[in-house]
Design a protein around this motif. Structure first.
Motif, mmCIF file in Angstrom:
data_model
loop_
_atom_site.group_PDB
_atom_site.id
_atom_site.type_symbol
_atom_site.label_atom_id
_atom_site.label_comp_id
_atom_site.label_asym_id
_atom_site.label_seq_id
_atom_site.Cartn_x
_atom_site.Cartn_y
_atom_site.Cartn_z
ATOM 1 N N LEU A 63 -29.112 2.556 -47.276
ATOM 2 C CA LEU A 63 -30.551 2.986 -47.015
ATOM 3 C C LEU A 63 -31.651 2.214 -47.542
ATOM 4 C CD1 LEU A 63 -29.526 6.561 -47.905
ATOM 5 C CD2 LEU A 63 -30.194 5.763 -45.644
ATOM 6 N N ALA A 64 -32.459 2.087 -46.848
ATOM 7 C CA ALA A 64 -33.934 1.011 -47.338
ATOM 8 C C ALA A 64 -34.408 1.908 -48.394
ATOM 9 C CB ALA A 64 -34.647 0.772 -46.348
ATOM 10 N N PRO A 65 -34.951 1.474 -49.456
ATOM 11 C CA PRO A 65 -35.669 2.198 -50.709
ATOM 12 C C PRO A 65 -36.811 2.967 -49.841
ATOM 13 C CG PRO A 65 -34.883 -0.171 -51.291
ATOM 14 C CD PRO A 65 -34.764 -0.283 -49.907
ATOM 15 N N GLY A 66 -37.097 3.937 -50.277
ATOM 16 C CA GLY A 66 -38.487 4.505 -49.760
ATOM 17 C C GLY A 66 -38.259 6.038 -49.964
ATOM 18 N N SER A 67 -39.270 6.950 -49.703
ATOM 19 C CA SER A 67 -39.365 8.355 -49.580
ATOM 20 C C SER A 67 -38.570 8.718 -48.249
ATOM 21 C CB SER A 67 -40.842 8.775 -49.409
ATOM 22 O OG SER A 67 -41.594 8.382 -50.667
ATOM 23 N N TYR A 68 -38.028 10.018 -48.504
ATOM 24 C CA TYR A 68 -37.055 10.512 -47.703
ATOM 25 C C TYR A 68 -37.275 12.119 -47.491
ATOM 26 C CZ TYR A 68 -34.820 6.107 -46.753
ATOM 27 O OH TYR A 68 -34.175 4.858 -46.326
ATOM 28 N N GLN A 69 -36.842 12.787 -46.236
ATOM 29 C CA GLN A 69 -36.701 14.190 -46.450
ATOM 30 C C GLN A 69 -35.239 14.554 -46.007
ATOM 31 O OE1 GLN A 69 -39.772 16.904 -45.031
ATOM 32 N NE2 GLN A 69 -38.182 17.506 -43.566
ATOM 33 N N ILE A 70 -34.551 15.223 -46.896
ATOM 34 C CA ILE A 70 -33.343 15.649 -46.381
ATOM 35 C C ILE A 70 -33.321 17.265 -46.172
ATOM 36 C CG2 ILE A 70 -32.714 16.305 -48.771
ATOM 37 C CD1 ILE A 70 -29.932 15.212 -48.492
ATOM 38 N N GLU A 71 -32.703 17.392 -44.706
ATOM 39 C CA GLU A 71 -32.387 18.642 -44.633
ATOM 40 C C GLU A 71 -30.947 18.942 -44.318
ATOM 41 O OE1 GLU A 71 -34.457 19.499 -40.635
ATOM 42 O OE2 GLU A 71 -36.361 18.122 -41.330
ATOM 43 N N ILE A 72 -30.454 20.080 -44.743
ATOM 44 C CA ILE A 72 -29.209 20.459 -44.928
ATOM 45 C C ILE A 72 -29.085 21.838 -44.069
ATOM 46 C CG2 ILE A 72 -27.083 21.107 -46.344
ATOM 47 C CD1 ILE A 72 -28.558 19.598 -48.603
ATOM 48 N N GLU A 73 -27.964 21.879 -43.033
ATOM 49 C CA GLU A 73 -27.914 23.227 -42.466
ATOM 50 C C GLU A 73 -26.414 23.661 -42.055
ATOM 51 O OE1 GLU A 73 -30.907 23.718 -39.090
ATOM 52 O OE2 GLU A 73 -30.813 21.654 -38.996
ATOM 53 N N LYS A 74 -26.259 24.882 -41.985
ATOM 54 C CA LYS A 74 -24.830 25.150 -41.669
ATOM 55 C C LYS A 74 -25.302 26.567 -41.250
ATOM 56 C CE LYS A 74 -20.403 25.874 -41.904
ATOM 57 N NZ LYS A 74 -19.319 25.099 -41.455
ATOM 58 N N PRO A 75 -24.594 27.082 -39.969
ATOM 59 C CA PRO A 75 -24.946 28.483 -39.556
ATOM 60 C C PRO A 75 -24.387 29.525 -40.606
ATOM 61 C CG PRO A 75 -23.600 27.197 -37.906
ATOM 62 C CD PRO A 75 -23.834 26.443 -39.139
ATOM 63 N N ALA A 76 -25.358 30.588 -40.730
ATOM 64 C CA ALA A 76 -25.141 31.800 -41.680
ATOM 65 C C ALA A 76 -25.856 31.590 -42.832
ATOM 66 C CB ALA A 76 -23.865 32.298 -41.723
ATOM 67 N N PHE A 77 -26.489 30.225 -42.812
ATOM 68 C CA PHE A 77 -27.338 29.974 -44.344
ATOM 69 C C PHE A 77 -28.524 29.393 -43.923
ATOM 70 C CE2 PHE A 77 -22.742 29.172 -45.204
ATOM 71 C CZ PHE A 77 -22.735 29.744 -46.573
ATOM 72 N N LYS A 78 -29.594 29.394 -44.740
ATOM 73 C CA LYS A 78 -30.972 29.019 -44.778
ATOM 74 C C LYS A 78 -30.977 27.490 -44.749
ATOM 75 C CE LYS A 78 -33.064 33.135 -46.856
ATOM 76 N NZ LYS A 78 -33.686 33.527 -48.008
ATOM 77 N N LYS A 79 -31.756 27.042 -44.005
ATOM 78 C CA LYS A 79 -31.985 25.618 -44.162
ATOM 79 C C LYS A 79 -32.399 25.000 -45.482
ATOM 80 C CE LYS A 79 -33.844 23.085 -40.577
ATOM 81 N NZ LYS A 79 -34.921 22.459 -39.769
ATOM 82 N N TYR A 80 -31.924 23.974 -45.804
ATOM 83 C CA TYR A 80 -32.222 23.503 -47.278
ATOM 84 C C TYR A 80 -33.075 22.131 -46.786
ATOM 85 C CZ TYR A 80 -32.166 21.320 -51.984
ATOM 86 O OH TYR A 80 -32.233 20.913 -53.106
ATOM 87 N N ILE A 81 -34.419 22.018 -47.594
ATOM 88 C CA ILE A 81 -35.353 20.728 -47.203
ATOM 89 C C ILE A 81 -35.577 20.344 -48.647
ATOM 90 C CG2 ILE A 81 -37.395 20.130 -46.278
ATOM 91 C CD1 ILE A 81 -37.123 22.018 -44.113
ATOM 92 N N GLN A 82 -35.652 19.010 -48.808
ATOM 93 C CA GLN A 82 -36.307 18.507 -50.058
ATOM 94 C C GLN A 82 -36.625 17.039 -49.752
ATOM 95 O OE1 GLN A 82 -33.673 18.885 -53.530
ATOM 96 N NE2 GLN A 82 -34.511 17.155 -54.425
#
Length: 112
Positions: A63-82
């Motif tokens: 990955l190139a250095p820098g700012s990123y947004q991570i999104e984690i998803e799985k059915p039956a769970f709330k989406k995680y964003i950071q």
């Protein structure tokens, strides 16, 4: 001559890229296999995706250095964003716990 070769070896191992790895858990601290991980560069919009393995672990490298947004998803769970910042030659660990309930608003973690 041998000393100069030994001193050069650590320089060759360094990289200008970053990596990100972690484990995804449910609220009971059980790992979550098959969760989708999406990492988006905030500077370029480039997206990299992967899924967690049977043990709930994931890794994204080169990955190139820098700012990123991570999104984690799985059915039956709330989406995680950071949002995260990756530095040159950094290999941070980002573990996340997904909250149960896929129909509620996303879970956003701003503590990183």
């Amino acid at each position: 001559m041998i000393v100069s070769l030994l001193l050069a070896a650590p320089v060759l191992a360094q990289t200008h890229r970053a990596s990100l790895r972690g484990t995804i858990y449910d609220p009971n601290k059980a790992t979550i296999p098959g969760a989708t991980i999406k990492l988006t560069s905030l500077a370029t919009g480039e997206t990299r995706s992967t899924s967690t393995g049977e043990n709930g672990e994931y890794a994204i490298s080169s990955l190139a250095p820098g700012s990123y947004q991570i999104e984690i998803e799985k059915p039956a769970f709330k989406k995680y964003i950071q949002q995260i910042e990756l530095l040159v030659n950094q290999e941070p660990r980002l573990d996340a716990t997904l909250e149960v309930g896929g129909l509620s608003p996303s879970s956003v973690d701003t503590s990183f």
